[in-house]
Design an enzyme around this catalytic site. Structure first.
Site, short mmCIF file in Angstrom:
data_model
loop_
_atom_site.label_atom_id
_atom_site.label_comp_id
_atom_site.label_asym_id
_atom_site.label_seq_id
_atom_site.Cartn_x
_atom_site.Cartn_y
_atom_site.Cartn_z
N ILE A 108 0.84 -1.19 0.00
CA ILE A 108 0.00 0.00 0.00
C ILE A 108 0.88 1.24 0.00
O ILE A 108 2.00 1.24 0.52
CB ILE A 108 -0.95 -0.02 1.23
CG1 ILE A 108 -1.95 1.14 1.19
CG2 ILE A 108 -0.19 -0.05 2.54
CD1 ILE A 108 -3.09 1.03 2.21
N CYS A 109 0.39 2.30 -0.64
CA CYS A 109 1.04 3.61 -0.63
C CYS A 109 2.46 3.52 -1.17
O CYS A 109 2.70 2.98 -2.24
CB CYS A 109 1.00 4.19 0.79
SG CYS A 109 1.53 5.91 0.92
N GLY A 110 3.44 4.03 -0.44
CA GLY A 110 4.81 4.08 -0.94
C GLY A 110 5.41 2.73 -1.25
O GLY A 110 6.33 2.64 -2.07
N THR A 112 4.06 0.51 -2.95
CA THR A 112 3.80 0.21 -4.36
C THR A 112 4.90 0.78 -5.24
O THR A 112 5.27 0.18 -6.26
CB THR A 112 2.43 0.75 -4.82
OG1 THR A 112 2.41 2.19 -4.71
CG2 THR A 112 1.30 0.17 -3.98
#
Length: 207
Positions: A108-110, A112
Site C-alpha cells: 500500500i502507498c509508498g 507500491t
C-alpha cells in the site's frame, strides 16, 4: 487456527520500518488476528523502529530470517523511506521472492513505488495513490495501472494511502477469511459506516 478453514495457518508477516504509515494496515492486521492468523512483525533488523505516529515497534524477526515458505502473506505498508532512500529496497526484493514462490504480497502507498522500482508491477494489474506517482519511478507498467480503491492480480494486492479498508478487503478475500455477502458487509460497515451490515456480520459470526 484459521477461523475459515479450521486448519492451522502460517504467520502473516507485517513489514515494519522507520516512518511506516500506522493507519494503512490496522484494519487488515486486526481482522486477520481476530480470525486466527498470527501477525509477526519483520524489520530490517530486530532493532526497534518508529512509525510516523511515533509508535516504537520491536520487530519479531529480521528480514534476513524471513522465508516465503513460513508465511501466508507479506504486508508492506507505506513509509517516507520508500521515496527518500534505498533503505527499503531489500523489502521489495523479498516481495519478489515471495511472489516467485507463489506466496501473496500486499503493498500500500509508498510500498507500491518500491515494487514498481523492483519491476514487480510491469506485468501485473495494480493501483497506488495516483498513476503519475508510480510513473515517476520510471517503471514499465503504466499500461497496467488501474483506477480503483484496491487491486488484486494473482497473489499481489495493491492500494493507495487513502484506502486502508479496501486494502484489508482484498487481503481478507485473498486469504479466504471472508467472501461474498459477508465480505461486502464487512467493507460496508468499516468503510461506509453502514449499520445494516452489522446484522449480516453478526449472523455469520464475523464480529
Amino acid at each position: 487456527m484459521n477461523a475459515t478453514t479450521g486448519r492451522p495457518g502460517k504467520h502473516v508477516h507485517l513489514a515494519v520500518y522507520d516512518t511506516l504509515a500506522d493507519w494503512e494496515t490496522g484494519h487488515a492486521t486486526a481482522q486477520l488476528a481476530r480470525t486466527g492468523h498470527e501477525i509477526r512483525t519483520v524489520g530490517p533488523t530486530t532493532a526497534p523502529v518508529r512509525s510516523t505516529g511515533g509508535l516504537r515497534i520491536r520487530p519479531d524477526l529480521a528480514l534476513d530470517d524471513l522465508r516465503p515458505e513460513d508465511s501466508a502473506l507479506l504486508i508492506l505498508p507505506g513509509a517516507d523511506l520508500w521515496d527518500t532512500t534505498d533503505d527499503l529496497a531489500p523489502f521489495a526484493r523479498t516481495a519478489r521472492a515471495f511472489l516467485d514462490a507463489g506466496v501473496p504480497v500486499a503493498a500500500i502507498c509508498g510500498a507500491t513505488a518500491g515494487l514498481a522500482r523492483e519491476g514487480l508491477l510491469d506485468d501485473r494489474d495494480h493501483t497506488s495513490a495516483v498513476s503519475f506517482y508510480l510513473a515517476a519511478t520510471g517503471y514499465a507498467g503504466g499500461g497496467r495501472y488501474v483506477e480503483a480503491d484496491a487491486v488484486t492480480d494473482g497473489p499481489l494486492v495493491t492500494a493507495g494511502p487513502t484506502e486502508p479498508v479496501a486494502f484489508a478487503r482484498e487481503i481478507l478475500r485473498l486469504l479466504g477469511v471472508y467472501e461474498g455477502e459477508v465480505l461486502d458487509a464487512w467493507y460496508r460497515l468499516f468503510h461506509d459506516s453502514d449499520t445494516a451490515a452489522y446484522a449480516v456480520l453478526e449472523k455469520a459470526g464475523a464480529l
